[in-house]
Design a protein around this motif. Structure first.
Motif, PDB file in Angstrom:
ATOM      1  N   ASN A   1      -3.245  -2.153  -3.928  1.00 20.44           N
ATOM      2  CA  ASN A   1      -3.791  -1.296  -3.175  1.00 20.44           C
ATOM      3  C   ASN A   1      -3.859  -0.375  -4.528  1.00 20.44           C
ATOM      4  O   ASN A   1      -3.114   0.395  -4.166  1.00 20.44           O
ATOM      5  CB  ASN A   1      -4.109  -1.163  -1.982  1.00 20.44           C
TER       6      ASN A   1
ATOM      7  N   THR B   1       0.905  -1.510  -0.117  1.00 19.41           N
ATOM      8  CA  THR B   1      -0.567  -0.110   0.560  1.00 19.41           C
ATOM      9  C   THR B   1       0.702   1.251  -0.064  1.00 19.41           C
ATOM     10  O   THR B   1       2.017   1.119   0.627  1.00 19.41           O
ATOM     11  CB  THR B   1      -1.030   0.093   1.399  1.00 19.41           C
TER      12      THR B   1
ATOM     13  N   HIS C   1      -9.795   0.943  -4.476  1.00 18.72           N
ATOM     14  CA  HIS C   1     -10.090   1.202  -3.117  1.00 18.72           C
ATOM     15  C   HIS C   1     -11.468   2.860  -4.112  1.00 18.72           C
ATOM     16  O   HIS C   1     -11.677   3.861  -3.839  1.00 18.72           O
ATOM     17  CB  HIS C   1      -9.122   2.122  -2.294  1.00 18.72           C
TER      18      HIS C   1
END
Ligand code: ADP
Length: 488
Positions: free
Chosen positions: A140, A8, A165
């Motif tokens: 992500n 991430t 996301h």
């Protein structure tokens, strides 16, 4: 037990600009409690190093022409082993991880996140000297999108999951970057990393990951349509059998009205009196008259069109004709920051606006407001409405993405059945927002009904418990898919 590398670009509390950090700060911990061997990998921004404890050097190696030191720590407050990618030339910069002081993307973002992806691959394949190999890499958003692209060529590779996301941020760069990063020439096709003549980091994830998911079931469907697909809906439809939606959970330790160090008084679904104390404290923090009677409407978030802040600006003059107070915390586009600041000057008794990022104040705002306004144009999941539910602050939301999945409208039938938890409207217009908010204000006038809705909202379970299990199932599917692809 599987070995999961969670890659991430931000994770709360080490670095946070939005919901991704909240997820990266809490999902790994939930997975750990399900006995998964999960490790977090993110850049060693100066703030992250400062906030981490007991940091030690784990290993050093060179990649893509950069000397890398991997620092090892634990995600604060958890047992999650965390590796920080220390590469001063790329990450030793203060402030926002993606933008410079003028709000422009850092000029070398392609190099910065390319290196993050390369490091993730080395770690996952046990070539970083850590004596650990991943069964699966969980990537992500675009910053880690190249990981599945790089891994697909590896023999005996780990499986990959790519979580969207926010599809609006895609990591697009000119063709020259594709060349200077020495990406495999065969990947320059619109079936792979090319997107209308540009290099797309996110396509690395969308094309190559074994499984894709996004952060709510409704957003997973929406992004397969032109309206929400940001030009990628065709690709997402093509991959629809590998794509699903898993709602984000919230960190129930940090966002717990009964034990929140940032608020003025504890409260829970049975004893709501502490909420009034927070309302008075919030009014005082924003310089408004302290009065428990008028409805206090709150809003926290990025001041960008995605969040419908322009609708809020348009609706405020009419909204403030009602006996309500409004408090707003956020930062973003100057045009909206200025418009809201000017409105607060015109309506000093009813409207207070704070421009900036303030985690503590965000907690007090959730605790002290009666209602929370979230009129997003699109919303992958949204966390603030989940915090609002937990804090008995009834959300007023648009029926999109995760908002549609988590807020139950106070329609006559939902009120009768006792399921209603908030107020939902359809059109992204000032009038729809106003009508819905007026409905909420009217409901607020019936305090018995309001209390009942608050209790229903506060009893919703949005902890990670359920969603973490769904991620474990997703990982299993991804590992099966990776195995069968490698056999083929
Ligand atoms: P997004 O990721 O699109 O910005 P989310 O609702 O998923 O929106 O998550 C936003 C997170 O960032 C929430 O935890 C919210 O409280 C926090 N946040 C956003 N703006 C601010 C701010 N100005 N001050 C404090 N917290 C903020």
């Amino acid at each position: 037990m599987s070995r999961i590398l969670f890659a991430t670009s931000e994770a709360h509390p080490l670095m946070k600009t939005g919901g991704l950090a909240d997820v990266a700060g809490s999902l790994p911990r939930a997975l750990k409690s399900l006995r998964e061997d999960v490790r977090l990998l993110m850049p060693a921004y100066p703030d992250a190093i400062a906030r981490a404890q007991h940091v030690k050097t784990a290993t050093r190696f060179d990649i893509a022409g950069y000397a890398i030191t991997l620092l090892e720590t634990r995600l604060p407050g958890t047992q999650v082993k965390t590796w920080l990618v220390d590469c001063p030339a790329l990450f030793d910069r203060p402030g926002n991880p993606y933008l410079n002081a003028d709000g422009e993307p850092w000029i070398d973002n392609a190099e910065r996140f390319h290196v993050l992806c390369r490091v993730a691959v080395e770690v996952a394949c046990d070539r970083a000297g850590l004596d650990w190999r991943a069964d699966l890499v969980h990537c992500n958003d675009w910053q880690t999108g190249l990981v599945p692209a790089f891994l697909q060529g590896e023999a005996d590779r780990p499986a990959t999951v790519f979580t969207i996301h926010n599809l609006a941020y895609q990591g697009l760069f000119p063709y020259e970057k594709f060349v200077s990063l020495h990406l495999p020439p065969a990947m320059w096709t619109h079936h792979q990393l090319e997107f209308h003549g540009q290099l797309s980091f996110i396509k690395g994830g969308l094309v190559f990951a074994d499984r894709l998911n996004t952060v709510s079931p409704t957003y997973a469907k929406e992004i397969q349509s032109p309206e929400f697909g940001n030009g990628l809906d065709g690709l997402l439809r093509h991959r629809s059998t590998a794509l699903n939606g898993i709602l984000n959970g919230i960190n129930g330790d940090e966002w717990n009205p009964n034990r929140d160090e940032h608020t003025a008084a504890p409260f829970n679904a049975n004893t709501l009196t502490g909420k009034t104390t927070n309302k008075l404290a919030l009014q005082s923090a924003f310089g408004l008259v302290q009065n428990s009677k008028p409805a206090l409407i709150g809003n926290v978030g990025r001041m960008v069109e995605q969040k419908g802040v322009d609708l809020v600006v348009q609706a405020l003059p009419q909204l403030l004709a009602h006996p309500v107070q409004v408090v707003i915390l956020g930062s973003g586009a100057t045009i909206y920051e200025d418009a809201l600041t000017e409105l607060a000057r015109q309506y000093p008794k009813q409207l207070a606006v704070k421009i900036g990022y303030d985690e503590k104040l965000a907690h007090l705002l959730e605790a002290g407001s009666d209602m929370f306004l979230m009129p997003s144009r699109f919303e992958p999941c949204g966390l603030n409405q989940l915090y609002s539910l937990r804090y008995g602050t009834l959300p007023i939301v648009r029926r999109v993405g995760g908002l549609a999945d988590t807020v139950i409208d106070a329609s006559p039938s939902n009120l009768v059945s006792g399921e209603a938890t908030g107020f939902v409207f359809d059109k992204a217009t000032k009038d729809a927002l106003l009508t819905c908010t007026e409905r909420a204000i009217k409901c607020f006038g019936d305090q018995k009904l309001w209390r009942r809705m608050q209790r229903t909202a506060m009893r919703q379970d949005h902890s990670w418990r359920h969603s973490a299990h769904e991620y474990v199932s997703l990982y299993t599917l991804a590992m099966q898919a990776a195995k069968s692809k490698q056999k083929a």
